[in-house]
Design an enzyme around this catalytic site. Structure first.
Site, PDB file in Angstrom:
ATOM      1  N   GLU A 286      52.145  93.169 117.422  1.00  0.00           N
ATOM      2  CA  GLU A 286      51.092  92.708 118.342  1.00  0.00           C
ATOM      3  C   GLU A 286      51.379  93.367 119.680  1.00  0.00           C
ATOM      4  O   GLU A 286      52.441  93.159 120.266  1.00  0.00           O
ATOM      5  CB  GLU A 286      51.112  91.181 118.443  1.00  0.00           C
ATOM      6  CG  GLU A 286      49.854  90.607 119.081  1.00  0.00           C
ATOM      7  CD  GLU A 286      49.923  90.568 120.590  1.00  0.00           C
ATOM      8  OE1 GLU A 286      49.320  91.467 121.231  1.00  0.00           O
ATOM      9  OE2 GLU A 286      50.578  89.670 121.131  1.00  0.00           O
ATOM     10  N   CYS A 320      48.923  88.185 126.462  1.00  0.00           N
ATOM     11  CA  CYS A 320      48.203  89.302 125.856  1.00  0.00           C
ATOM     12  C   CYS A 320      46.733  88.970 125.668  1.00  0.00           C
ATOM     13  O   CYS A 320      45.904  89.870 125.522  1.00  0.00           O
ATOM     14  CB  CYS A 320      48.844  89.696 124.537  1.00  0.00           C
ATOM     15  SG  CYS A 320      49.173  88.313 123.437  1.00  0.00           S
TER      16      CYS A 320
END
Length: 514
Positions: A286, A320
């Site tokens: 990720e 994020c």
């Protein structure tokens, strides 16, 4: 009997009793700060002279911990321990492994305030964010334990006369977990213990900024009775041991959360088959985002402004999933911008020990990077709010709004990972979706609209892994919002999903003739 999965609650800090309890937890944790923490290899605590210093980003004079720094030889020893432990750990039944993980989560639950308090100091997390991080760690462990119990049943396949067939799952071996500093407990615990409950063994290299909270997990695993060598703790300099961990012939998988540059490096290096390696490595990555909230015409501008501000500035934009682009229809642009500025002015910034809404950014490197992007933003657009920075004691950046931007501006294209949001004006919804997709990333997004056709268009065309309607673009909940993104946001290995453990399992078929 295992009870039905339920998300772990946080603390309601409008209740004075909870405030008093957490203040005590902060004081108790503060007394323990500054200690040396060891490597943990095969259950042995190894203290090294060479250390990684963890500091409080809100007060850089305060040392949180001194983490022993692993060498390549330490990593080699950890692989040997993990490989040996795997021989027996893989033979545990899925239910036995899952039940041990539920014991781990129960211990974390009892120590939730302590764990959250550590993150207030070590990561500069606000109270609510820190407690949420600890609770999410519990959620991941509980969810994956139940997932493994389900997967242990295998899946039905067809039989035929004289032939009985079975389709089931088995573990794959030793792997490496490289978690981030921004969710230093939840993501760290989830990405470490998901492969473990699936029957694998792990080398855990914690983020350099947050090794202390990761070591607390090691303490909890020991208390819960996890066999030695199943999880080995190897903090270290990524320049010294990062490639070695990824390249190692015994690394079956790498779980990584962090920057695009590091993630793509890991992906590339993992494709190389090393001498003595007889399998293909798996990468679960990720790598961030450039997340947008699209605001349509004829909407509730108060809701839109709140969604933008909370998504952009929660935990100082260090998620994020944080909103770094506000793409607003021309008819409501001025009103949404004005209301966003007003809300931003109400936010408190300071040492999160004092329960401020925003705290510091994590380190000097990030501080300088964000400061530079603010200067770029001033050149590309108009500074509407914030822009101030102060690193005299900690790494503080004011929540910053920049307006009048274009889609190709650097502020709208490059991941900043700080409290900076850019506003761009669009003529219609079609243009809004074009701008939203005009990025290398595809992690999260949100759409504020009352037009069902526009929402359906966004569902089909807004190219992100997690899309939300009439709310912000952060705060995915385990079990409800499996999390992961498209394009350069990573491999879309949805954490907190029914499929996540499959990344750490092999499928096997056995056919028996009668």
């Amino acid at each position: 009997m295992v009870v039905e999965f339920k998300n772990e609650p946080g603390y309601d800090f409008s209740v004075q009793e909870n405030v008093d309890m957490f203040k005590k937890a902060l004081k108790d944790v503060e007394k323990e700060l500054g200690q040396d923490i060891p490597l943990v290899i095969n259950g042995e605590k190894i203290f090294k002279d060479d250390k990684i210093k963890s500091i409080n980003p809100a007060d850089t004079s305060q040392v949180i911990a001194n983490a022993s720094k692993a060498t390549k030889q330490d990593v080699e020893d950890a692989f040997k321990a993990a490989n040996e432990a795997y021989k027996s750990w893989k033979t545990w039944s899925a239910n036995d492994r899952a039940e041990l993980m539920l014991r781990v989560s129960a211990i974390i639950r009892r120590r939730k305030a302590e764990i959250a308090a550590i993150m207030v100091y070590e990561a500069g997390k606000p109270w609510d964010e820190a407690v949420g991080d600890a609770a999410e760690g519990i959620d991941f462990i509980e969810y994956y334990a139940r997932s493994m119990m389900d997967l242990a049943q295998g899946k039905p396949v067809l039989d035929r006369e004289g032939e009985h067939n079975k389709y089931f799952y088995k573990s794959i071996g030793t792997g490496v977990t490289i978690p981030p500093w921004n969710f230093p407990f939840a993501i760290m615990a989830g990405t470490t213990l998901a492969p473990v409950v699936a029957g694998n063994t792990v080398l855990l290299k914690p983020a350099e900024d947050t090794p202390y909270i990761a070591y607390k997990l090691m303490e909890i695993l020991e208390e819960a009775g996890l066999p030695k060598g199943v999880v080995n703790f190897v903090p270290g300099d990524p320049k010294e041991i990062g490639d070695y961990l990824v390249d190692h012939k015994d690394t079956h998988f790498v779980t990584f959360t962090g920057s695009r540059a590091t993630g793509t490096r890991i992906y590339e290096r993992s494709a190389v088959v090393q001498e003595g390696q007889n399998f293909l490595k798996r990468v679960i990555a990720e790598m961030g985002g450039k997340d947008a909230i699209v605001v349509d015409e004829n909407i509730d501008t108060d809701m839109a402004a709140e969604a933008i501000v909370t998504s952009a500035f929660g935990f100082s934009g260090q998620k994020c999933s944080a909103c770094s682009r506000a793409i607003v229809h021309k008819d409501v642009y001025d009103e949404v911008l004005e209301k966003s500025i007003k809300l931003t002015k109400e936010l408190t910034l300071g040492n999160t020990v004092d329960n401020t809404y925003m705290g510091p950014v994590i380190n000097k490197k990030q501080f300088d990077k964000i400061k530079n992007y603010i200067e770029i933003g001033k050149e590309e657009g108009k500074l509407e709010q914030g822009g101030g920075t102060d690193d005299s004691k900690g790494y503080f950046v004011e929540p910053t709004i920049i307006s009048g931007l274009k889609s190709k501006d650097r502020i709208m294209q490059e991941e900043i990972f700080g409290p900076v949001v850019g506003f761009v004006k669009v003529n219609d919804f079609d243009e809004a979706i074009e701008v939203a997709n005009d990025t290398d990333y595809g992690l999260t997004g949100a759409v504020i609209t009352n037009n069902r056709e526009h929402w359906i268009k966004a569902v089909n065309e807004f190219d992100v892994g997690n899309l939300y309607l009439n709310r912000g673009c952060t705060s995915a909940v385990v079990g409800y919002h499996p999390f992961g993104g498209f394009k350069m946001s990573g491999t879309d290995a949805k954490t907190g999903s029914p499929d996540y453990l499959l990344h750490f399992l092999e499928q096997k078929v056995v056919s028996e003739m009668f």
